[in-house]
Scaffold this motif. Structure first.
Motif, PDB file in Angstrom:
ATOM      1  N   ALA A   1       0.843  -1.196   0.000  1.00  0.00           N
ATOM      2  CA  ALA A   1       0.000   0.000   0.000  1.00  0.00           C
ATOM      3  C   ALA A   1       0.878   1.245   0.000  1.00  0.00           C
ATOM      4  O   ALA A   1       1.812   1.345  -0.780  1.00  0.00           O
ATOM      5  CB  ALA A   1      -0.976  -0.035   1.174  1.00  0.00           C
TER       6      ALA A   1
ATOM      7  N   PHE B   1     -11.340   5.305  -3.551  1.00  0.00           N
ATOM      8  CA  PHE B   1     -10.815   6.039  -2.387  1.00  0.00           C
ATOM      9  C   PHE B   1     -11.869   6.970  -1.805  1.00  0.00           C
ATOM     10  O   PHE B   1     -11.943   7.160  -0.587  1.00  0.00           O
ATOM     11  CB  PHE B   1      -9.550   6.812  -2.760  1.00  0.00           C
TER      12      PHE B   1
ATOM     13  N   LEU C   1     -15.010   6.426  -1.697  1.00  0.00           N
ATOM     14  CA  LEU C   1     -15.959   5.628  -0.920  1.00  0.00           C
ATOM     15  C   LEU C   1     -15.415   5.311   0.466  1.00  0.00           C
ATOM     16  O   LEU C   1     -16.167   4.997   1.383  1.00  0.00           O
ATOM     17  CB  LEU C   1     -16.300   4.330  -1.666  1.00  0.00           C
ATOM     18  N   LEU C   2     -14.109   5.388   0.628  1.00  0.00           N
ATOM     19  CA  LEU C   2     -13.515   5.210   1.959  1.00  0.00           C
ATOM     20  C   LEU C   2     -13.417   6.541   2.699  1.00  0.00           C
ATOM     21  O   LEU C   2     -12.859   6.601   3.799  1.00  0.00           O
ATOM     22  CB  LEU C   2     -12.116   4.603   1.844  1.00  0.00           C
TER      23      LEU C   2
ATOM     24  N   ALA D   1       3.944  -4.492  11.186  1.00  0.00           N
ATOM     25  CA  ALA D   1       2.573  -4.557  10.687  1.00  0.00           C
ATOM     26  C   ALA D   1       1.606  -4.307  11.831  1.00  0.00           C
ATOM     27  O   ALA D   1       1.889  -4.595  12.990  1.00  0.00           O
ATOM     28  CB  ALA D   1       2.313  -5.924  10.060  1.00  0.00           C
ATOM     29  N   ASP D   2       0.469  -3.741  11.479  1.00  0.00           N
ATOM     30  CA  ASP D   2      -0.579  -3.448  12.451  1.00  0.00           C
ATOM     31  C   ASP D   2      -1.685  -4.481  12.291  1.00  0.00           C
ATOM     32  O   ASP D   2      -1.967  -4.905  11.176  1.00  0.00           O
ATOM     33  CB  ASP D   2      -1.129  -2.037  12.181  1.00  0.00           C
ATOM     34  N   LYS D   3      -2.283  -4.885  13.383  1.00  0.00           N
ATOM     35  CA  LYS D   3      -3.358  -5.868  13.271  1.00  0.00           C
ATOM     36  C   LYS D   3      -4.708  -5.275  13.654  1.00  0.00           C
ATOM     37  O   LYS D   3      -5.667  -5.991  13.864  1.00  0.00           O
ATOM     38  CB  LYS D   3      -3.053  -7.071  14.155  1.00  0.00           C
ATOM     39  N   PHE D   4      -4.751  -3.948  13.722  1.00  0.00           N
ATOM     40  CA  PHE D   4      -5.931  -3.329  14.320  1.00  0.00           C
ATOM     41  C   PHE D   4      -7.099  -3.227  13.360  1.00  0.00           C
ATOM     42  O   PHE D   4      -8.220  -3.635  13.648  1.00  0.00           O
ATOM     43  CB  PHE D   4      -5.551  -1.942  14.850  1.00  0.00           C
ATOM     44  N   HIS D   5      -6.862  -2.675  12.194  1.00  0.00           N
ATOM     45  CA  HIS D   5      -7.974  -2.330  11.291  1.00  0.00           C
ATOM     46  C   HIS D   5      -7.434  -2.173   9.881  1.00  0.00           C
ATOM     47  O   HIS D   5      -6.251  -1.899   9.693  1.00  0.00           O
ATOM     48  CB  HIS D   5      -8.618  -1.012  11.754  1.00  0.00           C
ATOM     49  N   ARG D   6      -8.327  -2.334   8.883  1.00  0.00           N
ATOM     50  CA  ARG D   6      -7.874  -2.294   7.495  1.00  0.00           C
ATOM     51  C   ARG D   6      -7.412  -0.912   7.052  1.00  0.00           C
ATOM     52  O   ARG D   6      -6.553  -0.785   6.191  1.00  0.00           O
ATOM     53  CB  ARG D   6      -8.980  -2.815   6.578  1.00  0.00           C
ATOM     54  N   THR D   7      -7.989   0.122   7.606  1.00  0.00           N
ATOM     55  CA  THR D   7      -7.603   1.468   7.155  1.00  0.00           C
ATOM     56  C   THR D   7      -7.171   2.376   8.299  1.00  0.00           C
ATOM     57  O   THR D   7      -6.861   3.541   8.071  1.00  0.00           O
ATOM     58  CB  THR D   7      -8.775   2.165   6.413  1.00  0.00           C
TER      59      THR D   7
ATOM     60  N   PHE E   1      -2.307   1.540   4.287  1.00  0.00           N
ATOM     61  CA  PHE E   1      -3.574   0.816   4.463  1.00  0.00           C
ATOM     62  C   PHE E   1      -3.243  -0.665   4.612  1.00  0.00           C
ATOM     63  O   PHE E   1      -2.378  -1.176   3.923  1.00  0.00           O
ATOM     64  CB  PHE E   1      -4.450   0.946   3.213  1.00  0.00           C
ATOM     65  N   GLY E   2      -3.976  -1.331   5.467  1.00  0.00           N
ATOM     66  CA  GLY E   2      -3.678  -2.735   5.676  1.00  0.00           C
ATOM     67  C   GLY E   2      -2.592  -2.906   6.721  1.00  0.00           C
ATOM     68  O   GLY E   2      -2.158  -4.009   7.005  1.00  0.00           O
TER      69      GLY E   2
ATOM     70  N   GLN F   1       0.616  -1.808   6.915  1.00  0.00           N
ATOM     71  CA  GLN F   1       1.991  -2.102   6.561  1.00  0.00           C
ATOM     72  C   GLN F   1       2.837  -0.832   6.682  1.00  0.00           C
ATOM     73  O   GLN F   1       2.672   0.105   5.918  1.00  0.00           O
ATOM     74  CB  GLN F   1       2.020  -2.725   5.167  1.00  0.00           C
TER      75      GLN F   1
END
Lengths: 391, 444
Positions: free
Chosen positions: B194, B234, B236-237, B296-302, B429-430, B432
């Motif tokens: 991303a 984008f 829509l996000l 890396a984050d494991k919290f949320h997609r965005t 995003f994601g 990373q």
């Protein structure tokens, strides 16, 4: 490499089913028949997605809803690998390398918009396209389409957070994902990593470019050898697979008492231009220089042949060269005969099959795994039984 | 684990590494940058882009490449090319490739390395996913027969023989053509993380050199996705600025009235070499990549975890990988997208890593927008230029400070500063996240 790398966990889902048992059964039976859907995407036969109890690996419905089948399959398989390696508690510092294609498009929307707007004058079509997409696209679909969000979902659902990288580039991406994940472990950048990919065969949006390239087998299914032998272009029968490998340094695995399924002794990748003398056969022979000294009589070959004739011919030539100059070759199997060609999942799936096969009574102690990408990319891996392999 | 040209991996032992001016604190080869190339909304080439950045110029404009009716956002940092034809702009795949080629040609020439079509190392290409696009679909549907013409089976029938479409839309296609053109070694690696993609490409090159797998690497980040569907996705996000009436003032990182990022295009290429190899061939060294950190984050997609753990972890990991303490960082090249969320989290990260007196931080994105897959590479190049010229690029559009952002963002005007080490942040995003530490060449 300085530190031996083991495969200590396997997450494998294909049209045959999930886990070791259905795949070992198919490997053990030379007459094994693949699972096929020959009508849903006719004229192209495909190996379909098996039923999955998603709740087992993706417990939150909200997470499931944020994904489409490709991301779900990969996330599911990654979870299987963690379970298989008893590594759930190690995810915080686990590295992740994913080979990814694109996620699913909204096929119904694509078809409706194409049918409505294609006949219009281009300027008018362009204006209306904005409106149709703005009203028609679902916000969650964007994230489900994003290639790096397979890795993102594996981090979110399974908590894998050491690092996260996503490689793109069909078969080759997966071979390099495994190669680099293993190389980083071997040099001491981390001790455990998850590497793999996923592919869904039953997707019109993916069949389109492959069909445009003249790459797909049409009509009734035929085994790879028959597709390659016909004097035609051959063709791929796309397979569905989620395949993840838990890679771990030997010392880390031993320290935590993890059983190694196999040693990943060597992964080598290359990319011939496939013109003139720069052939896939020559490229792979160069790669094999590192592996040949390690091969012993009776090594098995698990071929990642796609079914397309051009790379298949190159591979046949390479294997003949290797027979001439090396120890006696043992049995050869085409993974595509069992599960189809699974692109970004193919190389890790074939490593998984090789590692599983090594654990069987009477199996050879070494399996050479090949990857000859449909268009580009060559890869070799040597997978060995841990108790008796070369060191 | 190796590529074709590698030394044999079997039997290699962990040889003790010589220390000295060409090794880092961990005994790894120091990695030099000997060539850079840029394509940005501010200009074609390094000189024009950097001059625009120091002048505080905005490269954000109304989109003219395609109709913007019904789009919530109609501005971007688009990089239009001579190949763009009226009514038939390049597709994203073609634009990414073209921008990457132009940046890489500049970088390779700048480095004076190898021969024409003979680059002595692998290619690491950060790029967006590419696919069959609407112009292709319309074309196929027009060639289809009857009422089913828009259906996929009909489009597939119409696509028969379209080898060009296949090769354009393969994920490995752009990398293969670049590898062919520049003669890079081994399998080209294309990647996406991303908004951290460009930084990841550099990190992979650094690692290949540190491992001794390669003496040089061509690292590229390229982006060319300003087209209707990407903008809508984008939008829509709710990620994009909608200040369509005032494009130059739309990208407002760290400012109180910021409300989203501005999509942009561009490319950067960096030639990396071991410092030892660069000196041996008498190459000019622009600077070093001292350290890379990722988490890396494991919290949320965005969204980032509110505790900032992954961002903080990536920043700290990069600084530690460089063998430095936070106080030794002179300046931070921000991720600084201008979304309310990113800038808040980056502030949290800055305070956590640097304490009460963080170094100045500025966002190139205030001028060039968010070049997504290219951003990490473009901003690494700007970081090196910051060191070279001793001049901090500004964060423009800083009109109303945000009291929740107690940072020196180099508001509006560039300024002189002695800079030996830069931390460049990229958060994707994601989840990373990748950070790089770039530094001046040590006295040799």
């Amino acid at each position: 490499m300085t530190e031996p790398v083991w495969i200590t966990g396997i997450g494998l889902v294909s049209s045959l089913g999930e886990g070791a048992a259905p795949h070992l059964a198919a490997l053990a039976d030379p007459a094994a028949k693949p699972v096929l859907d020959e009508t849903g995407f006719a004229p192209f036969p495909v190996h379909p997605l098996p039923p999955l109890d998603l709740d087992r690996q993706i417990p939150k419905k909200g997470d499931q809803r944020q994904m489409e089948p490709w991301q779900r399959l990969g996330t599911y398989a990654a979870g299987l690998a963690l379970d298989s390696g008893a590594a759930r508690g190690l995810v915080g510092d686990m590295h992740l390398v994913v080979a990814a294609g694109g996620g699913e498009r909204d096929i119904a929307l694509d078809e409706a918009v194409a049918a409505e707007l294609a006949p219009l004058p281009p300027a008018e079509a362009a204006r209306l396209l904005n409106e149709r997409l703005a009203n028609g696209l679902r916000p969650t679909l964007f994230l489900a389409q994003l290639s790096n969000l397979l890795a993102g979902n594996i981090s979110i659902v399974h908590g894998v957070t050491g690092s996260s990288r996503t490689f793109m580039g069909e078969e080759q991406a997966a071979a390099d994902a495994v190669r680099i994940a293993a190389a980083r472990l071997a040099e001491g950048r981390g001790e455990i990593a998850l590497a793999g990919g996923a592919y869904i065969a039953g997707r019109w949006d993916m069949l389109l470019p492959y069909a445009a390239g003249g790459s797909l087998w049409r009509g009734a299914w035929a085994p790879v050898a028959q597709r390659l032998a016909g004097g035609t272009d051959g063709g791929m029968v796309m397979g569905t697979a989620g395949a993840f490998l838990l890679l771990e340094t030997e010392s880390h695995a031993r320290a935590r008492g993890a059983a190694g399924l196999a040693r990943l002794t060597m992964v080598a990748t290359g990319a011939a231009r496939r013109r003139g003398k720069d052939t896939a056969r020559a490229s792979t022979l160069a790669l094999a220089e590192q592996i040949r000294p390690l091969l012993r009589d009776g090594y098995a070959v698990l071929s990642g042949a796609t079914g397309a004739a051009a790379p298949g011919t190159e591979e046949a030539g390479f294997l003949a060269d290797l027979r001439e100059s090396g120890p006696a070759q043992g049995p050869l199997r085409y993974s595509a005969d069992l599960i189809g060609h699974t692109v970004e999942a193919a190389f890790p799936a074939n490593l998984a099959l090789a590692a599983l096969a090594l654990g069987q009574d009477g199996a050879p102690a070494q399996v050479l795994v090949t990857g000859f990408g449909l268009w580009r990319g060559e890869a070799l891996a040597l997978v060995e039984r841990i108790d008796g392999g070369a060191t | 684990m190796s590529q074709a040209q590698d030394r044999p991996a079997s039997g290699a032992t962990n040889v003790p590494r010589a220390s000295g001016a060409t090794r880092d604190h961990l005994g790894r080869p120091l990695v030099a940058v000997t060539g850079i190339g840029l394509m940005t909304p501010l200009g074609f080439g390094v000189a024009e882009s950097w001059a625009g950045l120091l002048a505080g110029r905005s490269g954000i404009r109304s989109i003219t490449r395609f109709p913007t009716d019904h789009l919530k956002t109609s501005i971007a940092g688009a990089v239009d090319l001579p190949e763009d034809r009226e009514g038939a702009p390049l597709t994203a795949a073609a634009r990414v490739e073209r921008l990457a080629v132009l940046a890489a040609e500049e970088a390779v020439a700048d480095a004076g390395i190898g021969g024409p079509g003979d680059f002595p190392g692998p290619l690491f290409l950060g790029m967006p996913p590419v696919e069959v696009e609407w112009p292709h679909r319309f074309d196929l549907a027009r060639h289809g027969q009857g009422p089913e013409a828009g259906r996929y089976p009909a489009m597939i029938a119409a696509a028969e023989g379209r080898r060009d479409l296949f090769e354009t839309c393969l994920f490995g296609g752009v990398g293969e053509r670049l590898a062919d053109r520049f003669g890079t070694r081994g399998a080209p690696i294309s990647l996406t993380t991303a908004c951290a993609t460009g930084a990841s490409a550099i990190q992979l090159g650094v690692e290949a050199i540190q491992r001794g797998e390669a003496a040089a690497a061509l690292c590229i980040g390229a982006e060319g996705s300003v087209q209707p569907e990407s903008l809508i996705r984008f939008s829509l996000l709710s990620a994009l600025s909608t200040r369509n009436d005032d494009p130059a003032r739309a990208s407002r990182p760290f400012e109180k009235t910021r409300e989203g990022f501005v999509m942009a295009e561009g490319a950067a290429a960096l030639v990396l070499e071991s410092l030892e190899g660069a000196r041996a061939r008498g190459a000019r060294v622009l600077g070093l990549v001292l350290g890379c950190g990722e988490r890396a984050d494991k919290f949320h997609r965005t969204r980032s975890n509110p505790d900032g753990g992954a961002i903080i972890g990536a920043m700290r990991a990069a600084i530690a990988d460089a063998g430095l303490e936070p106080a030794q960082i002179d300046y931070v090249n921000a991720h600084g997208t201008g979304t309310p969320e990113n800038d808040k989290m980056e502030t949290l990260g800055m305070r956590a890593v640097f304490g009460d007196a963080p170094p100045p931080i500025s966002s190139n994105k205030s001028m060039i927008g968010h070049t997504l897959s290219a951003a990490g590479a473009i901003e690494a190049v700007f970081s090196l230029l910051t060191i070279r010229d001793g001049r901090l690029p500004p964060t423009i559009n800083h009109e109303t400070p945000d009291p929740a952002i107690p940072l020196d963002v180099v508001p509006n005007v560039a300024r002189d500063a002695k800079v030996a080490r830069v931390l460049s942040n990229s958060f994707g995003f994601g989840g990373q996240n990748v950070c790089l530490v770039l530094g001046a060449e040590p006295a040799g």
